[in-house]
Design an enzyme around this catalytic site. Sequence first.
Site, short mmCIF file in Angstrom:
data_model
loop_
_atom_site.label_atom_id
_atom_site.label_comp_id
_atom_site.label_asym_id
_atom_site.label_seq_id
_atom_site.Cartn_x
_atom_site.Cartn_y
_atom_site.Cartn_z
N SER A 147 -9.73 2.34 4.39
CA SER A 147 -8.54 1.61 3.97
C SER A 147 -8.54 1.48 2.46
O SER A 147 -9.57 1.16 1.87
CB SER A 147 -8.54 0.20 4.59
OG SER A 147 -7.53 -0.58 3.98
N ILE A 148 -7.38 1.71 1.85
CA ILE A 148 -7.34 1.55 0.39
C ILE A 148 -7.32 0.08 0.00
O ILE A 148 -7.51 -0.26 -1.16
CB ILE A 148 -6.12 2.26 -0.24
CG1 ILE A 148 -4.80 1.59 0.19
CG2 ILE A 148 -6.11 3.74 0.07
CD1 ILE A 148 -3.62 1.99 -0.70
N ASP A 149 -7.08 -0.82 0.97
CA ASP A 149 -6.84 -2.22 0.63
C ASP A 149 -8.11 -3.03 0.32
O ASP A 149 -8.03 -4.11 -0.24
CB ASP A 149 -6.09 -2.91 1.77
CG ASP A 149 -4.77 -2.21 2.09
OD1 ASP A 149 -4.21 -1.57 1.19
OD2 ASP A 149 -4.30 -2.31 3.24
N HIS A 172 2.93 5.48 -2.73
CA HIS A 172 1.89 6.27 -2.07
C HIS A 172 1.10 7.18 -3.01
O HIS A 172 0.16 7.84 -2.55
CB HIS A 172 2.50 7.06 -0.92
CG HIS A 172 2.87 6.16 0.24
ND1 HIS A 172 3.98 5.37 0.21
CD2 HIS A 172 2.24 5.90 1.40
CE1 HIS A 172 4.04 4.66 1.33
NE2 HIS A 172 3.00 4.97 2.07
O1 F6P Z 1 -3.09 -0.34 4.53
C1 F6P Z 1 -2.87 0.68 3.61
C2 F6P Z 1 -1.47 0.62 3.04
O2 F6P Z 1 -1.34 1.65 2.09
C3 F6P Z 1 -1.08 -0.72 2.45
O3 F6P Z 1 -1.61 -0.93 1.17
C4 F6P Z 1 0.42 -0.64 2.51
O4 F6P Z 1 0.99 -1.92 2.63
C5 F6P Z 1 0.67 0.15 3.77
O5 F6P Z 1 -0.53 0.85 4.07
C6 F6P Z 1 1.81 1.12 3.67
O6 F6P Z 1 1.98 1.69 4.92
P1 F6P Z 1 2.91 2.96 5.16
O7 F6P Z 1 2.20 4.15 4.60
O8 F6P Z 1 3.04 3.02 6.64
O9 F6P Z 1 4.19 2.70 4.46
#
Ligand code: F6P
Length: 424
Positions: free
Chosen positions: A207-209, A342
């Site tokens: 996870s990047i978070d 992204h």
């Molecule tokens: O959990 C990783 C993440 O990149 C979060 O930082 C972000 O809120 C979410 O996923 C974005 O999700 P998606 O790629 O489905 O828009």
Amino acid sequence: MKLAVLTSGGDSAGMNAVVRAVVKTAIIKGCETWIVREGYEGLVRGNSEGHRHAHSTHNGDKGTVTPRAKGTEHLGDFVHNLRYGDGELLKDGTGDHPGGRTLKGRYIVRVGWDDVRGWFSEGGTLIGTARSTAFRTWEGRLTAAHNMIKEGIDALVVCGGDGSLTGADVFRAEWPKLVAELRQQNKITEEQATNHAHLKIVGLVGSIDNDMSMTDLTIGAPTALHRICESIDNINSTAFSHSRAFVLEVMGRHCGWLALMAGVSCGADFIFIPESPPNADTWEDEMCQMIQRHRDVGKRKTIVIVAEGAHDSKLQPIRAEFVKDVLSDRLGLDTRVTTLGHTQRGGKPCAMDRILPTLQGVEAVEALLESTPDTPSYMIGVRENKITRVPLMDAVKMTREVAQAISEKNFPKAMSLRDPEFSE
Ligand code: F6P
């Protein structure tokens, strides 16, 4: 041991390095290895009849890929096709997968040593990921169990966020019931039921978070942070040139780690993170005073970072556009908003996101080999520079408790900000 590896939830840099390390370590230790495409969705979809043991159409020796371990299918060809579009994958736009591509009905693919060669420098996840609604249902998990048993797989490595790891633990806990029902429905033989009485599962946090407890760092977070820093460096030069202010929105879901660390790394003037909501009545004044002070001492540029999950003390989301208006209207700054989006998630992993998944992948296979019906499912983490194993559910539980505690501290009377059902 017959081991499968899948990536689930949002992709993150380093997931391919996980797959590589798991596959190579498992082979060295005498296991057979599979990858599951498209996360849990691939487990549910399995391999349609006629494709399960196929070494067929894809495997013609095109001379584009290196030799593979005997008896393995040629994932390298698939990946090659995915990237360069010269194979069946991209031509087959009729598949019912949301991505519009299929591997001709094959989601669980046997792989060998050479199939994952060089994967540690690749961004995203080459084996695909999806948010599976089917796997959230009993029926979906029953089909997934059946598909695994049909292939003979008895161990699963899951790389994903907290929701994905919770899914893994639920799957393992239910496994004996799933096997019993499959036997009752006559879908598997008595011998298969006996051989698959116990499912071994291990989780790695991709996870990047960086939002998981009981580990210091999640796979992909260092790369995303690096990406943000690069973007801010780029913005700095244009901001300086025009003496402008920039408000940057960064990812992180409910977690402010990326925003905070990026702010520290790049010398931001002001940072908004969900864990520390500013006073709804005073934050505009405080921010303007701070930024004016910085301008007064000669700063030609202003950088404000807003975590996407940031809100004020009255639970109102803090939006980059609103912050921009405050800076423009009250300080007269020529202000722009940049949402990094992204770009933070994609691209080549930094060194840390190659080293960490490699070490953790080795540990994951060892944990599986040592797994017994009495040992918990482990999450592989890193603490104080050491690779660790902790019970997966302890980590998920603590993550929820920490989120709840932060929420209660900031909003004693409000409901928890976190969804009780974690998304993948
Ligand atoms: O959990 C990783 C993440 O990149 C979060 O930082 C972000 O809120 C979410 O996923 C974005 O999700 P998606 O790629 O489905 O828009």
